[in-house]
Design an enzyme around this catalytic site. Structure first.
Site, PDB file in Angstrom:
ATOM      1  N   CYS A 120      35.077  42.314  50.113  1.00  0.00           N
ATOM      2  CA  CYS A 120      35.777  41.034  49.999  1.00  0.00           C
ATOM      3  C   CYS A 120      36.523  40.794  51.302  1.00  0.00           C
ATOM      4  O   CYS A 120      36.770  41.737  52.054  1.00  0.00           O
ATOM      5  CB  CYS A 120      36.768  41.069  48.837  1.00  0.00           C
ATOM      6  SG  CYS A 120      37.509  39.458  48.488  1.00  0.00           S
ATOM      7  N   CYS A 122      39.622  38.918  51.511  1.00  0.00           N
ATOM      8  CA  CYS A 122      41.013  38.456  51.410  1.00  0.00           C
ATOM      9  C   CYS A 122      42.009  39.367  52.108  1.00  0.00           C
ATOM     10  O   CYS A 122      43.037  38.923  52.585  1.00  0.00           O
ATOM     11  CB  CYS A 122      41.408  38.202  49.954  1.00  0.00           C
ATOM     12  SG  CYS A 122      41.402  39.669  48.931  1.00  0.00           S
ATOM     13  N   CYS A 130      39.156  34.652  50.327  1.00  0.00           N
ATOM     14  CA  CYS A 130      38.133  35.696  50.218  1.00  0.00           C
ATOM     15  C   CYS A 130      36.907  35.451  51.102  1.00  0.00           C
ATOM     16  O   CYS A 130      35.884  36.111  50.933  1.00  0.00           O
ATOM     17  CB  CYS A 130      37.721  35.863  48.759  1.00  0.00           C
ATOM     18  SG  CYS A 130      39.121  36.323  47.722  1.00  0.00           S
ATOM     19  N   LYS A 199      35.193  37.547  37.063  1.00  0.00           N
ATOM     20  CA  LYS A 199      36.522  37.762  37.618  1.00  0.00           C
ATOM     21  C   LYS A 199      37.308  36.471  37.455  1.00  0.00           C
ATOM     22  O   LYS A 199      36.926  35.432  38.016  1.00  0.00           O
ATOM     23  CB  LYS A 199      36.404  38.143  39.082  1.00  0.00           C
ATOM     24  CG  LYS A 199      37.750  38.291  39.757  1.00  0.00           C
ATOM     25  CD  LYS A 199      37.600  38.896  41.133  1.00  0.00           C
ATOM     26  CE  LYS A 199      38.922  38.927  41.841  1.00  0.00           C
ATOM     27  NZ  LYS A 199      38.796  39.476  43.189  1.00  0.00           N
ATOM     28  N   ARG A 221      42.897  30.634  44.263  1.00  0.00           N
ATOM     29  CA  ARG A 221      41.501  31.055  44.251  1.00  0.00           C
ATOM     30  C   ARG A 221      40.715  30.391  43.122  1.00  0.00           C
ATOM     31  O   ARG A 221      39.672  30.888  42.712  1.00  0.00           O
ATOM     32  CB  ARG A 221      41.423  32.575  44.082  1.00  0.00           C
ATOM     33  CG  ARG A 221      42.159  33.377  45.131  1.00  0.00           C
ATOM     34  CD  ARG A 221      41.557  34.772  45.256  1.00  0.00           C
ATOM     35  NE  ARG A 221      42.471  35.778  45.735  1.00  0.00           N
ATOM     36  CZ  ARG A 221      42.947  35.853  46.977  1.00  0.00           C
ATOM     37  NH1 ARG A 221      42.620  34.956  47.868  1.00  0.00           N
ATOM     38  NH2 ARG A 221      43.764  36.826  47.314  1.00  0.00           N
ATOM     39  N   GLU A 237      27.825  33.766  34.276  1.00  0.00           N
ATOM     40  CA  GLU A 237      28.045  34.425  35.586  1.00  0.00           C
ATOM     41  C   GLU A 237      27.473  35.847  35.576  1.00  0.00           C
ATOM     42  O   GLU A 237      26.851  36.281  36.534  1.00  0.00           O
ATOM     43  CB  GLU A 237      29.551  34.513  35.886  1.00  0.00           C
ATOM     44  CG  GLU A 237      30.167  33.223  36.372  1.00  0.00           C
ATOM     45  CD  GLU A 237      29.995  33.030  37.884  1.00  0.00           C
ATOM     46  OE1 GLU A 237      29.398  33.899  38.525  1.00  0.00           O
ATOM     47  OE2 GLU A 237      30.469  32.000  38.392  1.00  0.00           O
ATOM     48  N   LYS A 252      37.171  41.422  34.750  1.00  0.00           N
ATOM     49  CA  LYS A 252      38.488  41.623  35.359  1.00  0.00           C
ATOM     50  C   LYS A 252      39.344  40.401  35.170  1.00  0.00           C
ATOM     51  O   LYS A 252      38.856  39.311  35.441  1.00  0.00           O
ATOM     52  CB  LYS A 252      38.270  41.901  36.843  1.00  0.00           C
ATOM     53  CG  LYS A 252      39.517  42.070  37.633  1.00  0.00           C
ATOM     54  CD  LYS A 252      39.165  42.400  39.051  1.00  0.00           C
ATOM     55  CE  LYS A 252      40.392  42.153  39.872  1.00  0.00           C
ATOM     56  NZ  LYS A 252      40.107  41.735  41.179  1.00  0.00           N
ATOM     57  N   SER A 278      46.490  45.339  38.348  1.00  0.00           N
ATOM     58  CA  SER A 278      47.850  45.657  38.782  1.00  0.00           C
ATOM     59  C   SER A 278      48.931  45.121  37.847  1.00  0.00           C
ATOM     60  O   SER A 278      49.892  45.815  37.538  1.00  0.00           O
ATOM     61  CB  SER A 278      48.066  45.132  40.199  1.00  0.00           C
ATOM     62  OG  SER A 278      47.810  43.743  40.268  1.00  0.00           O
ATOM     63  N   TYR A 317      44.966  52.250  37.644  1.00  0.00           N
ATOM     64  CA  TYR A 317      45.987  52.946  38.438  1.00  0.00           C
ATOM     65  C   TYR A 317      46.602  54.089  37.636  1.00  0.00           C
ATOM     66  O   TYR A 317      47.388  54.860  38.173  1.00  0.00           O
ATOM     67  CB  TYR A 317      47.067  51.940  38.877  1.00  0.00           C
ATOM     68  CG  TYR A 317      46.474  50.767  39.639  1.00  0.00           C
ATOM     69  CD1 TYR A 317      46.149  50.898  40.980  1.00  0.00           C
ATOM     70  CD2 TYR A 317      46.204  49.548  39.004  1.00  0.00           C
ATOM     71  CE1 TYR A 317      45.572  49.837  41.678  1.00  0.00           C
ATOM     72  CE2 TYR A 317      45.641  48.494  39.690  1.00  0.00           C
ATOM     73  CZ  TYR A 317      45.317  48.646  41.026  1.00  0.00           C
ATOM     74  OH  TYR A 317      44.747  47.610  41.710  1.00  0.00           O
TER      75      TYR A 317
HETATM   76  C1  PBG Z   1      40.086  40.888  45.874  1.00  0.00           C
HETATM   77  C2  PBG Z   1      40.620  41.689  44.753  1.00  0.00           C
HETATM   78  C3  PBG Z   1      41.766  41.422  43.992  1.00  0.00           C
HETATM   79  C4  PBG Z   1      41.876  42.474  43.072  1.00  0.00           C
HETATM   80  C5  PBG Z   1      40.811  43.349  43.296  1.00  0.00           C
HETATM   81  N1  PBG Z   1      40.034  42.827  44.323  1.00  0.00           N
HETATM   82  C6  PBG Z   1      42.797  40.382  44.121  1.00  0.00           C
HETATM   83  C7  PBG Z   1      42.485  38.958  43.999  1.00  0.00           C
HETATM   84  O1  PBG Z   1      41.413  38.538  43.588  1.00  0.00           O
HETATM   85  O2  PBG Z   1      43.392  38.213  44.356  1.00  0.00           O
HETATM   86  C8  PBG Z   1      42.966  42.618  42.056  1.00  0.00           C
HETATM   87  C9  PBG Z   1      43.147  43.966  41.453  1.00  0.00           C
HETATM   88  C10 PBG Z   1      44.441  44.167  40.753  1.00  0.00           C
HETATM   89  O3  PBG Z   1      45.209  43.227  40.470  1.00  0.00           O
HETATM   90  O4  PBG Z   1      44.724  45.335  40.439  1.00  0.00           O
HETATM   91  N2  PBG Z   1      39.739  41.687  46.961  1.00  0.00           N
END
Ligand code: PBG
Length: 328
Positions: A120, A122, A130, A199, A221, A237, A252, A278, A317
């Protein structure tokens, strides 16, 4: 009259029987641990919104990987945070880029871990989007097709450095086939693609963006990530990514989207991954630090629910904690 289900439940007071009829299990072998790599030496800097999650320089990353290997966790996913960012994220596909050097070191050290790399832009672009940003009909937005070319270059450079699996998370259309084609042409026909297929444009990524320094500097995004309201679209998708050659598909975030995980598993039968993101992590950490919840029990229950929904692999995590809990 005692019904069979009730009879089993009564007998579950006997833990041996309970284990015999337990439908779902968490294993350390299901887990993928996310790591953030930064430039420098001797750096292990905690992410303020994610206790016990760190930005690591390559030397510290190696120490961490050895610990992860020792805990029996089979895989890691790497996110790179470069020193210099530019408009087109050029360090993302440089052979001397942070991820490429990190992967090479892990492989040189002969650490027995499956190394997955996040594909990616970003983290590498100055604007935090991205891909390549261009002025479009409705203002500035990511140019899908221009971005495909550099995503393919990025994926190839990760594999050249030694990555075992590439995981595109950018959500551009056609990226799985663009990456597949580029890998095949370079002779990497056997490298699997773990696609972040469904996603969602989620608020649960907030702490990650602090960890990866990847928040968009303008806009959001929503033009390339999915609307949280759209479950059927998510399945379309996923189907597209499978047709393009995805080997493992990911949903995700995880917790608020387990209905999607379950449908994907039933409909497609491919290995399904889910990302315990996260925000899901930080909420539990915050609540448990206040003594509101029992962290260990909550974490195990949540991961179990992901498995029950149909996830084969869980990016979390909490992986190291869970590996320890399962040994207790
Ligand atoms: C983009 C990416 C993101 C996450 C994983 N890959 C962030 C986004 O799309 O803004 C988020 C993972 C998380 O929140 O733990 N490279």
């Amino acid at each position: 009259m005692i019904f069979p289900e009730v009879r089993l439940r009564r007998l579950r007071q006997n833990s041996l029987l309970r284990e015999m009829v337990q439908e779902t299990h968490i294993s350390v072998k299901d887990l993928i641990y996310p790591l953030f790599v930064v430039e420098g030496d001797g750096i292990k800097k905690e992410v303020p919104s994610m206790p016990q999650v760190y930005n690591l320089s390559i030397d510290k990353l190696i120490e961490e990987c050895k610990e992860i290997e020792g805990l029996g966790i089979p895989a890691i996913i790497l996110f790179g945070i470069p020193e210099k960012k530019d408009e087109v994220g050029s360090s993302a596909y440089s052979p001397q880029g942070i991820i490429q050097r990190a992967v090479r070191r892990i492989k040189e050290e002969k650490i027995n871990l499956i190394v997955i790399t996040d594909v990616c832009f970003c983290e590498y672009t100055s604007h935090g989007h991205c891909g390549i940003v261009k002025k479009g009909k409705y203002g500035y937005d990511v140019d899908n097709d221009l971005t495909l070319e550099i995503l393919a270059k990025q994926a190839v450079s990760h594999v050249e450095a030694g990555a075992d699996i590439v995981a595109p998370s950018d959500m551009m259309d056609g990226r799985v086939s663009a990456i597949r084609k580029a890998l095949d042409e370079k002779g990497y026909k056997l490298i699997p693609i773990l696609a972040y297929s469904a996603k969602f444009a989620s608020s649960f990524y907030g702490p990650f963006r602090e960890a990866a320094q990847s928040a968009p500097s303008f806009g959001d995004r929503k033009s390339y990530q999915m609307d949280p309201a759209n479950g059927r679209e998510a399945l379309r998708e996923i189907e597209l990514d499978i047709k393009e050659g995805a080997d493992i598909v990911m949903v995700k975030p995880a917790l608020a989207y387990l209905d999607i995980v379950s449908k994907v598993k039933e409909r497609f039968g491919l290995p399904v991954a889910c990302y315990n993101v996260s925000g899901e992590y930080s909420m539990i950490k915050a609540a448990s630090s206040l003594g509101y919840i029992d962290e260990k029990k909550i974490v195990l229950e949540i991961l179990l629910s992901m498995k029950r929904a149909g996830a084969d692999l869980i990016l979390t995590y909490f992986a190291k904690d869970v590996a320890k809990y399962l040994k207790e």
